[in-house]
Design an enzyme around this catalytic site. Structure first.
Site, mmCIF file in Angstrom:
data_model
loop_
_atom_site.group_PDB
_atom_site.id
_atom_site.type_symbol
_atom_site.label_atom_id
_atom_site.label_comp_id
_atom_site.label_asym_id
_atom_site.label_seq_id
_atom_site.Cartn_x
_atom_site.Cartn_y
_atom_site.Cartn_z
ATOM 1 N N HIS A 109 42.510 9.994 -0.641
ATOM 2 C CA HIS A 109 42.976 11.159 0.127
ATOM 3 C C HIS A 109 41.726 11.950 0.502
ATOM 4 O O HIS A 109 40.757 11.977 -0.258
ATOM 5 C CB HIS A 109 43.816 12.131 -0.707
ATOM 6 C CG HIS A 109 45.122 11.622 -1.196
ATOM 7 N ND1 HIS A 109 45.256 10.936 -2.369
ATOM 8 C CD2 HIS A 109 46.382 11.766 -0.707
ATOM 9 C CE1 HIS A 109 46.537 10.654 -2.565
ATOM 10 N NE2 HIS A 109 47.240 11.145 -1.580
ATOM 11 N N ASP A 112 40.480 14.029 -2.349
ATOM 12 C CA ASP A 112 39.898 13.337 -3.509
ATOM 13 C C ASP A 112 38.414 13.151 -3.284
ATOM 14 O O ASP A 112 37.619 13.240 -4.210
ATOM 15 C CB ASP A 112 40.449 11.899 -3.655
ATOM 16 C CG ASP A 112 41.934 11.851 -3.851
ATOM 17 O OD1 ASP A 112 42.458 12.705 -4.558
ATOM 18 O OD2 ASP A 112 42.561 10.933 -3.280
ATOM 19 N N HIS A 279 58.500 4.495 -6.698
ATOM 20 C CA HIS A 279 59.326 5.164 -5.690
ATOM 21 C C HIS A 279 60.615 4.370 -5.461
ATOM 22 O O HIS A 279 61.691 4.945 -5.291
ATOM 23 C CB HIS A 279 58.568 5.305 -4.370
ATOM 24 C CG HIS A 279 57.338 6.155 -4.460
ATOM 25 N ND1 HIS A 279 56.533 6.417 -3.375
ATOM 26 C CD2 HIS A 279 56.769 6.814 -5.498
ATOM 27 C CE1 HIS A 279 55.526 7.192 -3.742
ATOM 28 N NE2 HIS A 279 55.647 7.438 -5.029
ATOM 29 N N ASP A 304 51.864 0.030 -3.010
ATOM 30 C CA ASP A 304 51.269 0.835 -4.085
ATOM 31 C C ASP A 304 51.869 0.290 -5.365
ATOM 32 O O ASP A 304 53.062 0.443 -5.631
ATOM 33 C CB ASP A 304 51.620 2.325 -3.929
ATOM 34 C CG ASP A 304 50.575 3.058 -3.107
ATOM 35 O OD1 ASP A 304 49.684 2.391 -2.549
ATOM 36 O OD2 ASP A 304 50.648 4.300 -3.038
ATOM 37 N N ASP A 315 58.309 10.138 -11.500
ATOM 38 C CA ASP A 315 57.288 9.177 -11.114
ATOM 39 C C ASP A 315 56.230 9.103 -12.212
ATOM 40 O O ASP A 315 55.328 9.940 -12.271
ATOM 41 C CB ASP A 315 56.657 9.747 -9.820
ATOM 42 C CG ASP A 315 56.002 8.707 -8.965
ATOM 43 O OD1 ASP A 315 56.173 7.516 -9.241
ATOM 44 O OD2 ASP A 315 55.331 9.103 -7.993
ATOM 45 N N ASP A 317 54.117 6.583 -12.718
ATOM 46 C CA ASP A 317 52.903 5.918 -12.212
ATOM 47 C C ASP A 317 52.140 5.153 -13.280
ATOM 48 O O ASP A 317 50.918 5.286 -13.397
ATOM 49 C CB ASP A 317 51.957 6.956 -11.576
ATOM 50 C CG ASP A 317 52.410 7.379 -10.179
ATOM 51 O OD1 ASP A 317 53.277 6.714 -9.594
ATOM 52 O OD2 ASP A 317 51.875 8.391 -9.674
HETATM 53 C C1 XUL Z 1 52.810 10.093 -4.668
HETATM 54 C C2 XUL Z 1 52.075 8.966 -4.072
HETATM 55 C C3 XUL Z 1 50.854 9.311 -3.283
HETATM 56 C C4 XUL Z 1 50.654 8.448 -2.086
HETATM 57 C C5 XUL Z 1 49.509 8.860 -1.197
HETATM 58 O O1 XUL Z 1 53.929 9.731 -5.384
HETATM 59 O O2 XUL Z 1 52.432 7.832 -4.253
HETATM 60 O O3 XUL Z 1 49.758 9.247 -4.122
HETATM 61 O O4 XUL Z 1 50.449 7.118 -2.455
HETATM 62 O O5 XUL Z 1 49.600 10.167 -0.769
HETATM 63 CO CO CO Z 2 51.676 5.978 -3.654
#
Ligand code: XUL
Ligand code: CO
Length: 446
Positions: A109, A112, A279, A304, A315, A317
């Site tokens: 991003h 970042d 997601h 992702d 989420d 992650d």
């Molecule tokens: C948030 C997410 C973000 C996107 C990029 O859940 O996945 O990090 O991948 O903005």
């Molecule tokens: Co993402």
């Protein structure tokens, strides 16, 4: 070698993570990921196209909703106050991690890469200026940008959304960020540009006009596509669906919803999707459902990769380590023709207690090995053809002249109903063989 003056080698005892085979007991080696090994006519590196992400690897300091920053890694040091020096140091570690892990790509991003300035203009100038350092690192290491994106959700101005904000001036701020991030992505040779609708949704319907907000989003995406063509960016534009969090409801709920949105604004040939495992789970889907749907709608772009917790509603992650899940996912990716511009981006973060620098390596190794193991099993499934043949035979009736006449619109509803009644048809149910098919998948998981 471009290296910042604050850099210290934190990995003196660790060199490149090597493939040592399935029986390796060395946690700093790959058991399955062998980048040069051929799988289905390409190398593993070409099939998987792994990317490491900036935001979880070098930006996140271990804070969560209830806890402050928990990591004290050198690159997070508060003693370095110069924004460019700080950005250089983060980039040094980002590229070092990618190199140690033999990771061919990275993702970022705007915020970042380098801290936001006091104005939109200063922020844009900082990113453009600093991208020279990234370019130098890319050239020296051979590591490429899989995609770039703009963080249009952290700054408080985006609390009611970016493009879907009730205030057009906020829309304009997002336009500034996206323009710069897209142009820098192009400069870095990025293969895609991603838009995740962080707060493009609502917290309560009581203050929200969905029709208005959707119109704004449609306009924004059309402008992004127009700009892509204007600057000659060759990569794909990708929307990343997510159903909620931080909003109660996000407009890009899932792949099917994104498709409906793209159709409405005539963008379905211009924009594809970046699908994320966690997601998909939050949307009540499996990851393979989202991949197979994207493939059926010709929207498949990139992934992702992470893992969610099926018992938690947010989420998490996590790093993906379930090889069976990876197999199913990789099977549908291979069936979709594999990656073109996309890849497997580790949008995955450490658990907060994993506060040692080596944990980044262990986590990515586990994820990359699960991906490689899944790829090997998925390729064996493709070659075995049992699943594909079963599906072909299951729908064989639609290849008959009767089936084709229906699909080609040669028969009306009454024609079909009359045929059914006059021939007194009474088709017998056929087994769907679910358990047999599930058994076949685990047969290939070595
Ligand atoms: C948030 C997410 C973000 C996107 C990029 O859940 O996945 O990090 O991948 O903005
Ligand atoms: Co993402």
């Amino acid at each position: 070698m471009a290296i910042s003056k604050h850099y210290k080698n934190l990995f003196q005892d660790i060199t490149t993570i090597e493939y040592k085979g399935k029986d390796s007991k060395d946690p700093l080696s790959f058991q399955y990921y062998n980048p040069s090994q051929k799988v289905g006519g390409k190398t593993m590196a070409e099939q998987l196209r792994f990317a490491i992400c900036y935001w979880h690897t070098v930006s996140w300091a271990g804070n969560d909703m209830f806890g402050l920053e928990a990591f004290s890694h050198h690159w997070l040091s508060k003693d370095i106050t110069d924004v460019y020096e700080k950005a250089e140091l983060k980039a040094d570690y980002m590229f070092q991690f990618a190199q140690l892990l033999q990771m061919p790509f990275y993702t970022w991003h705007d915020r970042d890469v380098i801290a936001e300035g006091d104005s939109l203009q200063e922020s844009a100038q900082r990113l453009v200026k600093f991208s020279d350092y990234l370019l130098k690192k890319q050239e020296e290491t051979g590591i490429k940008a899989l995609w770039g994106t703009a963080n249009a959700f952290s700054n408080k101005r985006y609390m009611a959304g970016a493009a879907s904000n009730p205030d057009p001036e906020v829309f304009a701020c997002a336009a500034s960020q996206v323009r710069t991030a897209m142009e820098v992505t192009k400069k870095l040779g990025g293969q895609n540009y991603v838009l995740w609708g962080g707060r493009e949704g609502y917290d309560t319907l009581l203050n929200t006009c969905i029709r208005q907000e959707q119109e704004q989003l449609g306009r924004f995406m059309s402008l992004v596509v127009e700009h892509k063509h204007k600057i000659g960016f060759q990569g794909d534009i990708l929307i990343e669906p997510k159903p909620k969090e931080p909003t109660k409801h996000q407009y890009d709920f899932d792949v099917a919803t994104v498709y409906g949105f793209l159709k409405k604004y005539n963008l379905e040939k211009e924009i594809k999707v970046n699908i994320e495992t966690n997601h998909a789970i939050l949307a009540g889907h499996t990851m393979e459902h989202e991949i197979a749907t994207a493939s059926a709608l010709d929207l498949f772009g990139s992934i992702d990769i992470n893992a969610g917790d099926y018992l938690l509603g947010w989420d998490t992650d996590q790093f993906p380590t379930d090889a069976l899940e990876m197999t199913k996912m990789m099977y549908y990716i291979l069936k979709a023709g594999g990656f073109k511009n996309g890849g497997l981006n580790f949008d995955a973060k450490l658990r907060r207690q994993s506060c040692d620098v080596k944990d980044y390596l262990y986590a990515h190794i586990a994820g990359m090995d699960a991906g490689a193991r899944g790829l090997l099993a998925a390729q064996a499934l493709v070659e075995d053809k049992t699943l594909a043949t079963f599906i072909e035979q299951r729908y064989a009736g639609w290849q008959s002249s009767f089936g084709q006449d229906i699909l080609q619109g040669k028969l009306s509803l009454s024609d079909i109903a009359d045929l059914a009644e006059t021939n007194n048809i009474n088709p017998s149910p056929v087994s769907g063989r679910q358990e047999m098919l599930e058994g076949i998948i685990s047969r290939y998981l070595n």
